[in-house]
Design an enzyme around this catalytic site. Structure first.
Site, PDB file in Angstrom:
ATOM      1  N   CYS A  87       0.831  -1.202   0.000  1.00 25.94           N
ATOM      2  CA  CYS A  87       0.000   0.000   0.000  1.00 25.94           C
ATOM      3  C   CYS A  87       0.869   1.257   0.000  1.00 25.94           C
ATOM      4  O   CYS A  87       1.525   1.540  -0.980  1.00 25.94           O
ATOM      5  CB  CYS A  87      -0.967  -0.048   1.182  1.00 25.94           C
ATOM      6  SG  CYS A  87      -2.283   1.167   1.098  1.00 25.94           S
ATOM      7  N   HIS A 196      -3.367  -5.756   1.281  1.00 25.90           N
ATOM      8  CA  HIS A 196      -2.623  -5.916   2.536  1.00 25.90           C
ATOM      9  C   HIS A 196      -2.509  -7.368   2.984  1.00 25.90           C
ATOM     10  O   HIS A 196      -3.340  -7.840   3.759  1.00 25.90           O
ATOM     11  CB  HIS A 196      -3.335  -5.125   3.642  1.00 25.90           C
ATOM     12  CG  HIS A 196      -3.204  -3.647   3.496  1.00 25.90           C
ATOM     13  ND1 HIS A 196      -2.267  -2.917   4.198  1.00 25.90           N
ATOM     14  CD2 HIS A 196      -3.868  -2.766   2.725  1.00 25.90           C
ATOM     15  CE1 HIS A 196      -2.382  -1.632   3.872  1.00 25.90           C
ATOM     16  NE2 HIS A 196      -3.344  -1.519   2.973  1.00 25.90           N
ATOM     17  N   GLU A 198      -0.610  -8.541   5.185  1.00 27.59           N
ATOM     18  CA  GLU A 198      -0.377  -8.649   6.646  1.00 27.59           C
ATOM     19  C   GLU A 198      -1.685  -8.675   7.427  1.00 27.59           C
ATOM     20  O   GLU A 198      -1.700  -9.032   8.596  1.00 27.59           O
ATOM     21  CB  GLU A 198       0.536  -7.503   7.124  1.00 27.59           C
ATOM     22  CG  GLU A 198      -0.139  -6.162   7.380  1.00 27.59           C
ATOM     23  CD  GLU A 198      -0.461  -5.384   6.098  1.00 27.59           C
ATOM     24  OE1 GLU A 198      -0.386  -5.959   4.997  1.00 27.59           O
ATOM     25  OE2 GLU A 198      -0.801  -4.183   6.215  1.00 27.59           O
TER      26      GLU A 198
END
EC number: 6.3.5.3
Lengths: 226, 90
Positions: A87, A196, A198
């Site tokens: 991002c 994302h 994560e």
């Protein structure tokens, strides 16, 4: 021995703790790096995480790109240090010209937050070997400036060299050219994407799947077997 | 002291949804006959000392490396003469 993976915190970073957690869950050791650090504490890889570094003033990632920590990072990334930009991290990597093209505001002008389907197009980068080429994954996407643009020559070159690492499937959430969600550099050590991973490493949260975890297990395997 | 103005615009081939949104609002406001709007950024730099060729060259480098992202944007650098009195003169 495990791998030490740095996570840079800029003023305005949001996902540094989640990224550290994902690294830990994968079995590696997260190392906190600060934007003013002038060295990378001898880490084996670095993740530039999501957020709004320096408020994203001027352009997303444009001011972060000139922070002290970026100097050694740019040098070492060019020499082969694995770097993942997620991002805002992806935006910083394009501003630093470690990845080609640029990021602009979503074509619909709204912030977007959704579970996004992606296709892994390149499973040979330092960060994607635990996927298989063509695999479809679900990963959260949340951004304002997610529209990937580059000139036709650059896009053709990326496609020809297999450097479009991820593509949006079913729905292009931001007007990115050729549905590009993420790309890699020529050597495969620098990878950037808007969604994302994560946030998709535990079944309890995010998409309810762990489709993002292979990013972190891929790099761990690469580093410990290197 | 002099003012140097750096104007930054998206390249013509880059889609500008902000400009489009502005353009689409115009008929509602009673402005007809404007077929396209593109939105950019203007930076006003107050420069200490003379704006000579060397100073302009440095500002050009600054614009190219930082104020604009030349992958997607074009920029121009202009010296604004008598900037500090312009407001009072009117």
């Amino acid at each position: 021995m495990t791998a030490r993976i740095g996570v840079v915190t800029f003023p305005g970073s949001l996902d540094d703790r989640d990224t550290q957690r994902a690294i830990r869950i994968a079995g590696a050791e997260p190392v906190a790096l600060w934007h003013k650090d002038k060295d990378l504490k001898q880490v084996d890889a670095v993740v530039l995480c999501g957020g709004f570094s320096y408020g994203d003033y001027l352009r997303a990632g444009a001011i972060a790109r000139f922070s002290p920590v970026m100097e050694p990072l740019i040098d070492q990334a060019r020499a082969g240090l694995p770097v993942l930009g997620i991002c805002n991290g992806f935006q910083i990597l394009t501003e630093a010209h470690l990845l080609p093209g640029a990021m602009l505001g979503n074509d619909h002008l709204h912030f977007i937050c959704r579970d996004q389907k992606l296709r892994v197009e390149n499973a040979e980068t330092s960060w994607t070997t635990d996927y298989s080429a063509g695999q479809e994954i679900h990963i959260p996407l949340k951004n304002m400036d997610g529209r990937y643009v580059a000139d036709d020559y650059t896009l053709d070159q990326l496609e020809a060299e297999g450097r479009v690492a991820f593509r949006y499937v079913d729905f292009n959430p931001n007007g990115s050219l050729r549905d590009i969600a993420g790309i890699t550099n020529e050597a495969g050590n620098v990878v950037g994407l808007m969604p994302h991973p994560e946030h998709a490493v535990e079944s309890l949260i995010g998409t309810g799947r762990t489709d993002g975890l292979p990013f972190f297990t891929s790099i761990l395997k690469k580093l410990v077997t290197a | 002291m002099a003012r140097v103005v750096v104007d930054v615009m998206l390249k013509p081939e880059i889609l500008d949804p902000q400009g489009q949104a502005v353009q689409r609002a115009l008929p509602r406001l009673g402005f007809e006959g404007i077929s396209d709007v593109r939105q950019g950024k203007r930076f006003e730099l107050e420069v200490d000392g003379p704006v000579d060729e060397a100073a302009l060259a440095r500002i050009h480098d600054l614009a190219e490396s930082f104020l604009a992202n030349t992958v997607i944007e074009d920029f121009t650098v202009k010296v604004e003469e008598g900037a500090e009195v312009a407001g009072a003169a009117k």
